[in-house]
Design a protein around this motif. Structure first.
Motif, short mmCIF file in Angstrom:
data_model
loop_
_atom_site.label_atom_id
_atom_site.label_comp_id
_atom_site.label_asym_id
_atom_site.label_seq_id
_atom_site.Cartn_x
_atom_site.Cartn_y
_atom_site.Cartn_z
N GLU A 39 12.81 -26.02 5.66
CA GLU A 39 13.25 -25.09 4.62
C GLU A 39 13.23 -23.65 5.13
OE1 GLU A 39 10.78 -24.66 1.16
OE2 GLU A 39 12.41 -23.87 -0.05
N THR A 80 18.53 -21.80 3.28
CA THR A 80 18.02 -21.93 1.91
C THR A 80 18.40 -20.77 1.00
OG1 THR A 80 16.17 -23.15 2.83
CG2 THR A 80 15.89 -22.30 0.59
N VAL A 81 18.42 -19.57 1.54
CA VAL A 81 18.67 -18.41 0.69
C VAL A 81 20.08 -17.82 0.88
CG1 VAL A 81 16.26 -17.77 0.40
CG2 VAL A 81 17.51 -16.95 2.40
N GLY A 82 20.93 -18.52 1.61
CA GLY A 82 22.31 -18.06 1.75
C GLY A 82 22.43 -16.75 2.51
N TYR A 83 21.66 -16.64 3.59
CA TYR A 83 21.52 -15.38 4.32
C TYR A 83 22.33 -15.35 5.60
CZ TYR A 83 18.77 -11.69 6.72
OH TYR A 83 18.34 -10.57 7.37
N ARG A 97 23.40 -7.74 5.59
CA ARG A 97 23.32 -8.07 7.01
C ARG A 97 23.69 -6.90 7.91
NH1 ARG A 97 22.09 -13.07 8.38
NH2 ARG A 97 21.21 -11.84 10.06
N TYR A 151 12.80 -16.25 -1.86
CA TYR A 151 14.07 -16.87 -2.28
C TYR A 151 15.14 -15.86 -2.69
CZ TYR A 151 11.73 -21.35 -1.96
OH TYR A 151 11.06 -22.45 -1.50
N ILE A 155 17.56 -12.63 -1.19
CA ILE A 155 17.91 -11.82 -0.02
C ILE A 155 18.43 -10.45 -0.43
CG2 ILE A 155 18.37 -13.77 1.48
CD1 ILE A 155 21.35 -13.37 0.89
#
Lengths: 513, 513
Positions: free
Chosen positions: A141, A171-174, B251, B311, B313
């Motif tokens: 994870e 998991t966090v769409g990063y 990012r 959880y 970002i």
């Protein structure tokens, strides 16, 4: 030859974690059966330890849906693993899916454990699971935010203990596509277990990059993708199955991969998920949205009419839809409009055509979207100038918890006033029944296709708007009515439709049948 | 230093081409003003030649919205260019945006022109436009499917004739990120005009790749991105502004680019576009969906309570939202549930807490989402066991087009039956007024916050479901009622809420005020 990608659907687990999307057991089974028809390879049916309902649903699906692998999610605790196995063990090809977080952030704040402890937990839990089955997936994870070197250690521990699928979740769409691809490649190369394990990826769409990230992972060695129908899931959701599959399908030229997906089942599956979860598919959703194959601008419509591929890269038929839609709106040109009239069975002389087109443009400037029924109403009102055969003179309705809902209606037909009373299960039902008694047209030759009261929100004194659609043969006729009294609004809408129907029967237009 | 990306918003032009999204002049102006607050750099306000309404809207926006560049779309015809210039010329910094298709597919089937003819048209039209302004954007429609060498020729012709922004659209949403990036780089290098022109990209989301494609273009030299709010637009829509901007923002470590966007205006702008166009933002839409910052699973909720970044970002505040939401559902743990109870002002003893939590889990297994009012209703019914102070004995309502809507209601209060009659603008209004007459509670101390009849679709005999919310102080109380008679259902819902209110006033819970 194109390599095969394993499609792992987690609509029933991560998808169900969409706030508001909980499904009951029967709904889950129904969806699992549809996923089998869609030919996904793996279904993650739930998280058995989370609730009794989840446990039962997973067990039922494992028992009933035999054509694929059913898996269940589990934390690293023995009780979790026992419960997950208990749920899936009757499956045709059961899998256990064990996860633990590996990023320092999660270790420090959530798990409050050291890296060493986590490695031990991975070893212990996967070893324990392997007493039940050799089909074990391990997920690290928050893998996209994990120190790559520790990620390698964690994966090595899982593989050594018996995991046969290794999943690296974002998991966090990063993650960014290149970054995630490089990470998958790095871990694969370091772990050196390619012949023993299938590499998997699980992406979230928080930055709108889930599909691109999944594709990049595939191009770097992932052979399983975790997806959901309509892209539902925690927060902004997961990689959507339909987008990923159709991207691979459409761009075979650059991406030599196949899936087992029966693409013609995509649209139907999408609608089923939407109905079950209550999560609306937005009109502009790629592949399955109402507008995905709709062309609005005059230029695009003209192009599609000349050659479909000018503005369509896949066909609606590929995903199980009958046809693309040329939506009439203010950007539509005369060509598309005339085309639609012809489809509707109207052939107008040039003068009338010009008149209707102008009215249409005016209407389109005001109104969001012009549907077929609007065009028919427009022709009826503006060109044919339909007289009201039936005029509402009087309506009175009694209803209540002790009364039988009763309507008294007077309608004027050709100068004569006819009066009847009738009953129904509610006041609106009573009203329509009574109108049908007075006007025999509808009960005999047409069906009430739909009846809708616009949701009234606000005060109780808001204007009620009612729309009805009645059908005769292949023609659908629209009626609208509004009134501060919802019952009177319903009566007006129904009579409006009946007047149009009557006119069109007496004055058949070319090709009207 | 981070390079600046020009944000070109085409919600008013390509976005408006979403079927069903047409906006009128006033709506367009309102949105343009909001886009100015959001600090986009360029607004494409419309396609003036398409309709009189479009022309007027563009002219109005150019005149009224001064803090940015206003542009209008135009085909290569002189009349189009004249009309577009006429519309934007009063702008603070007007731009003309001229396009023609360059792919062989479009040349052959749509334009029916040779490459040579198209090059001549580009030269002529851009030269003609440059008599009006030097701020000219040229778009090579279907650029992502154009032969790269011909694309270079087309762009050279446009630059030579005076174009200062060159846009390469992925008109049909076909490109893959790497492929589009390479194309932008190739054309830039071949044309060798970097100091004279700004490179731009315009992506569609047909394969779910619009954001990734735009980012890849930026990484390969594009310095303008064409986007829309909520990603609306033809078919599956355009690159969504909020996703692209937040991806760059989140990012920065890997992408050294900035925009001028005031991110705190994102959420508000998204809601405005949704309200104006009527296009619902799906719950799982990245950045601006209702669930984008909602956490459902017990594990995620626990993590966020311990440390938000486990959880999340980006923070909801970044985009103008107050807070993230922990949604209670079947996956929620005791920790999150207790937390919510505290927020609602309930402090229960351990035994009651256990009881409520169990009931909550049962409810959550059946119901999609448990909202605050559900929890209050649950505590009221299961723990406090609220008796019905007010019982509906009799209701009878008369309505119609000639009658004054009149309700007769009997309610039993403490064994005594009270009967009153009252009027309203419609039957439901009459019913509520009459109930208020009998029960004085509500008229004095509380407000009717919302009243909603679930849209009835289907037969006229469908069960009507009514939900009301009444407010006292800071507390909102829910009432529900259903009956085949919509009027009776409304009465039941209203009394349901009043009973709860009455009980809570007589039996104040800790911190109830």
């Amino acid at each position: 030859m194109a390599e095969r990608i394993i499609v792992f659907d987690t609509t029933l687990r991560d998808g169900e974690q969409s706030p508001g999307a909980s499904m009951n057991k029967a709904e889950k089974l129904r969806l699992a059966r549809q996923l089998e028809k869609l030919k996904v390879d793996v279904i993650e049916a739930g998280f058995p330890v989370a609730s009794q309902g989840d446990f039962e649903a997973v067990a039922l699906i494992a028992k009933e849906v035999r054509g694929l692998t059913v898996t269940a999610l589990s934390r690293t605790e023995k009780t979790d693993i026992d419960r997950a196995w208990e749920a899936v063990k009757e499956g045709a090809n059961p899998r256990l899916h064990i996860f633990i977080a590996t990023s320092d952030l999660h270790l420090k704040y959530k798990l409050k454990k050291s890296r060493k402890e986590v490695l031990e937990i991975i070893n212990k839990s996967v070893s324990y699971a392997s007493r039940y089955t050799s089909n074990i997936e391990f997920s690290a994870e928050d893998g996209s935010r994990t120190d790559p070197n520790f990620l390698v250690q964690a994966v090595r521990a899982a593989v050594k203990a018996g995991a046969t699928t290794i999943n690296i979740p974002d998991t966090v769409g990063y993650a960014l596509p290149e970054e995630l691809g490089e990470r998958i490649r790095f871990v694969r190369e370091q772990v050196e277990a390619d012949d023993r394990v299938v590499w998997s990826v699980h992406c979230h769409n928080d930055l709108g990059l889930a599909v691109a990230n999944s594709l990049s992972a595939i191009q770097n060695g992932a052979r399983q993708v975790e997806v959901t129908i309509n892209g539902i899931g925690e927060r902004a959701g997961n990689t959507s199955l339909e987008e990923l599959v159709m991207a691979l399908h459409t761009r075979k030229d650059l991406m030599p991969f196949t899936t087992g997906i029966e693409t013609k089942q995509i649209y139907h599956t999408s609608r089923l998920v939407s109905r079950i979860t209550g999560l609306v598919v937005p009109a502009n959703k790629a592949v399955v949205g109402a507008n995905a194959f709709a062309h609005e601008s005059g230029i695009h419509q003209d192009g599609v009419l000349k050659k479909r591929t000018t503005y369509e890269i896949m066909t609606p038929k590929d995903v199980g839809l009958d046809q693309s839609v040329l939506v009439l709106g203010k950007h539509s040109g005369r060509h598309a409009f005339q085309d639609r009239l012809k489809e509707l069975g109207y052939v107008l002389n040039p003068e009338d055509l010009k008149k209707v087109f102008e009215r249409f443009k005016e209407l389109a400037d005001k109104k969001k979207e012009v549907v077929n029924e609007d065009i028919e109403a427009l022709i009826a009102d503006e060109i044919l100038m339909i007289p009201d055969t039936y005029k509402l003179v009087y309506i009175s309705v009694i209803s209540g918890n002790m009364a039988v809902p009763t309507a008294t209606v007077q309608i004027e037909i050709n100068g004569e006033i006819i009066q009847k009373a009738g009953f129904g299960v509610g006041p609106i039902d009573a009203t329509f029944n009574t109108i049908n008694k007075i006007i025999k047209t509808c009960t005999k030759v047409c069906n009430l296709v739909s009846f809708s009261v616009n949701a009234i929100t606000g005060g109780t004194d808001a204007q009620g708007q009612v729309t009805v659609r009645i059908q005769q043969g292949s023609k659908v006729i629209l009626g609208k009515g509004s009134d501060s009294d919802i019952i009177t609004a319903s009566a007006k809408a129904y009579l409006n439709a009946l007047n149009r129907l009557d006119y069109l029967k007496k004055n058949p237009i070319k090709s009207w049948s």
